[in-house]
Design a protein around this motif. Structure first.
Motif, short mmCIF file in Angstrom:
data_model
loop_
_atom_site.label_atom_id
_atom_site.label_comp_id
_atom_site.label_asym_id
_atom_site.label_seq_id
_atom_site.Cartn_x
_atom_site.Cartn_y
_atom_site.Cartn_z
N ILE A 120 18.01 -0.20 -6.44
CA ILE A 120 17.68 0.78 -5.41
C ILE A 120 18.69 1.64 -5.02
O ILE A 120 18.90 2.92 -5.42
CB ILE A 120 16.66 0.36 -4.71
CG1 ILE A 120 15.63 0.14 -4.52
CG2 ILE A 120 16.71 2.06 -3.54
CD1 ILE A 120 14.70 0.23 -2.87
N ALA A 121 19.42 0.50 -4.45
CA ALA A 121 21.08 1.08 -4.77
C ALA A 121 21.40 1.93 -6.11
O ALA A 121 22.96 2.96 -5.92
CB ALA A 121 22.29 -0.47 -3.89
N ALA A 148 7.97 2.32 -7.16
CA ALA A 148 7.55 1.03 -8.71
C ALA A 148 8.74 -0.09 -8.42
O ALA A 148 7.94 -1.64 -8.29
CB ALA A 148 8.25 1.84 -10.10
N VAL A 149 9.95 -0.29 -8.14
CA VAL A 149 10.60 -0.95 -8.18
C VAL A 149 10.63 -2.37 -6.42
O VAL A 149 10.54 -3.29 -6.74
CB VAL A 149 11.88 -0.65 -7.45
CG1 VAL A 149 12.95 -2.18 -7.56
CG2 VAL A 149 12.85 -0.86 -9.08
N VAL A 181 1.38 -0.85 0.38
CA VAL A 181 -0.28 0.14 0.29
C VAL A 181 0.91 1.37 -0.02
O VAL A 181 1.01 2.28 -0.86
CB VAL A 181 -1.23 -0.06 1.27
CG1 VAL A 181 -1.74 0.98 1.32
CG2 VAL A 181 -1.74 -1.05 1.03
N LEU A 182 1.84 0.94 0.85
CA LEU A 182 2.08 2.47 1.07
C LEU A 182 3.93 2.53 -0.21
O LEU A 182 3.62 3.87 -0.82
CB LEU A 182 3.85 2.26 1.87
CG LEU A 182 5.16 3.17 2.22
CD1 LEU A 182 4.39 4.49 2.66
CD2 LEU A 182 6.03 2.95 3.13
N ALA A 183 3.64 1.66 -1.20
CA ALA A 183 4.81 2.11 -2.44
C ALA A 183 3.96 2.32 -3.41
O ALA A 183 4.05 2.99 -4.30
CB ALA A 183 4.87 0.70 -3.08
N VAL A 184 2.14 1.99 -3.87
CA VAL A 184 1.49 2.59 -4.29
C VAL A 184 1.13 3.79 -3.93
O VAL A 184 0.91 4.97 -5.56
CB VAL A 184 0.05 2.04 -3.88
CG1 VAL A 184 -1.02 2.66 -5.22
CG2 VAL A 184 0.02 0.51 -4.78
N LEU A 185 0.38 4.35 -2.36
CA LEU A 185 0.79 6.00 -2.33
C LEU A 185 1.70 6.54 -3.13
O LEU A 185 1.18 7.35 -3.53
CB LEU A 185 0.61 5.44 -0.97
CG LEU A 185 0.26 7.34 -0.25
CD1 LEU A 185 -0.71 7.17 -0.93
CD2 LEU A 185 -0.32 6.86 1.72
N SER A 186 3.41 5.75 -2.45
CA SER A 186 4.11 6.90 -3.19
C SER A 186 4.14 7.28 -4.56
O SER A 186 5.22 8.21 -5.42
CB SER A 186 5.38 6.22 -2.34
OG SER A 186 5.72 6.48 -1.36
N LEU A 187 3.88 5.82 -5.45
CA LEU A 187 3.32 5.65 -6.66
C LEU A 187 2.82 7.29 -7.01
O LEU A 187 3.15 7.86 -8.23
CB LEU A 187 2.88 4.48 -7.94
CG LEU A 187 4.45 4.07 -7.44
CD1 LEU A 187 3.56 2.33 -8.63
CD2 LEU A 187 5.13 4.95 -8.62
N LEU A 188 2.13 7.58 -6.05
CA LEU A 188 0.89 8.74 -6.64
C LEU A 188 0.75 9.94 -6.31
O LEU A 188 1.22 11.35 -6.69
CB LEU A 188 -0.53 8.36 -6.41
CG LEU A 188 -1.02 7.23 -6.42
CD1 LEU A 188 -2.37 7.15 -5.54
CD2 LEU A 188 -0.93 7.25 -8.24
N VAL A 189 1.92 10.02 -5.14
CA VAL A 189 1.97 11.23 -4.13
C VAL A 189 3.12 12.21 -5.46
O VAL A 189 3.71 13.31 -5.41
CB VAL A 189 2.07 11.20 -3.40
CG1 VAL A 189 2.55 12.34 -2.15
CG2 VAL A 189 0.89 11.01 -2.48
N MET A 190 4.45 10.99 -4.55
CA MET A 190 5.79 12.11 -5.19
C MET A 190 6.16 12.51 -6.66
O MET A 190 6.56 14.07 -6.61
CB MET A 190 7.16 11.24 -4.93
CG MET A 190 7.05 10.30 -3.38
SD MET A 190 6.60 11.62 -2.59
CE MET A 190 8.22 12.07 -2.25
N PRO A 191 5.69 12.18 -7.16
CA PRO A 191 6.15 12.30 -8.98
C PRO A 191 5.39 14.64 -9.10
O PRO A 191 5.78 15.14 -9.53
CB PRO A 191 4.94 11.73 -10.42
CG PRO A 191 5.04 10.61 -8.99
CD PRO A 191 4.91 10.31 -7.51
#
Length: 231
Positions: free
Chosen positions: A192-193, A167-168, A124-134
């Motif tokens: 990521i690294a 996304a990763v 859920v956190l990964a999906v939310l970040s995909l929406l907010v951060m861009p």
């Protein structure tokens, strides 16, 4: 390899410049607030699930807070350009620190065969970040480019990196949960690294695509900040 297009007209007016500085400050504050929450959730969920990728994502959020704080510190000065190089060095160092830690932990997980558990919170956190951060990244990058501030643009790239990492992370967690491919989690962390190293290198060298292109209709993008474009 081509660089940013040259500046075609004068800098923003004092009034416009003051508006842009205020905008950068607000965006940095929003980025810090979101990433503090994101870091707490990701680190907790990652520890519970023994997920290297999720912990790495949480650490990226911590580092993004330090990066945004460096830019906030820079823009508290009346002559913020004098703090530009120091702020850039802090942003770059943050990337390198993240890359070093995640690489060590990923290799350890791969060699030891550590298996991450399913994490609904992480997904859920990964999906939310995909929406907010861009959205945060795009607005801050535009303001930073118009100001000609390399550190503000570098910080916006840090925020954009969070989108790629989301996304990763999402792919790694989903593959691990759906197919039981335990190695997908540390493999995602290694991606990521690798991205963090590249971004750190560019920030250290000042390759942040900060030069604004001004036309009669106002500032425009030369496309150099798009993913995969030449720096």
């Amino acid at each position: 390899m081509t660089g940013p297009l040259p500046l075609l007209s004068a800098e923003p007016s004092p009034t416009r410049r003051a508006t842009l500085v205020r905008r950068v400050r607000l965006l940095v504050a929003a980025t810090i607030a979101y990433n503090v929450i994101e870091a707490a959730v990701a680190l907790t969920a990652g520890t519970l699930a023994d997920s290297t990728a999720l912990v790495g994502f949480g650490l990226d959020s911590v580092i993004e807070v330090s990066s945004a704080a460096a830019v906030a510190w820079q823009f508290t000065a009346a002559d913020h350009e004098r703090r530009e190089r120091t702020a850039l060095r802090i942003v770059a160092g943050s990337f390198f620190a993240l890359a070093a830690y995640v690489t060590v932990e990923s290799v350890r997980a791969l060699v030891g065969g550590d298996r991450a558990e399913h994490s609904t919170v992480g997904l859920v956190l990964a999906v939310l970040s995909l929406l907010v951060m861009p959205l945060l990244s795009a607005v801050q990058r535009r303001a930073g480019r118009e100001l000609g501030s390399a550190s503000a643009v570098a910080d916006s790239r840090q925020t954009l990196l969070c989108t790629y990492l989301s996304a990763v992370l999402l792919v790694g967690l989903a593959v691990n949960s759906l197919f039981g491919w335990w190695w997908a989690d540390p493999a995602a962390a290694l991606v990521i690294a690798a991205v963090a190293v590249r971004e750190g290198r560019d920030a250290w060298r000042g390759h942040t695509c900060c030069t604004p292109v001004i036309s009669d209709s106002g500032p425009t993008s030369d496309g150099c900040c798009a993913p995969g474009s030449p720096r």
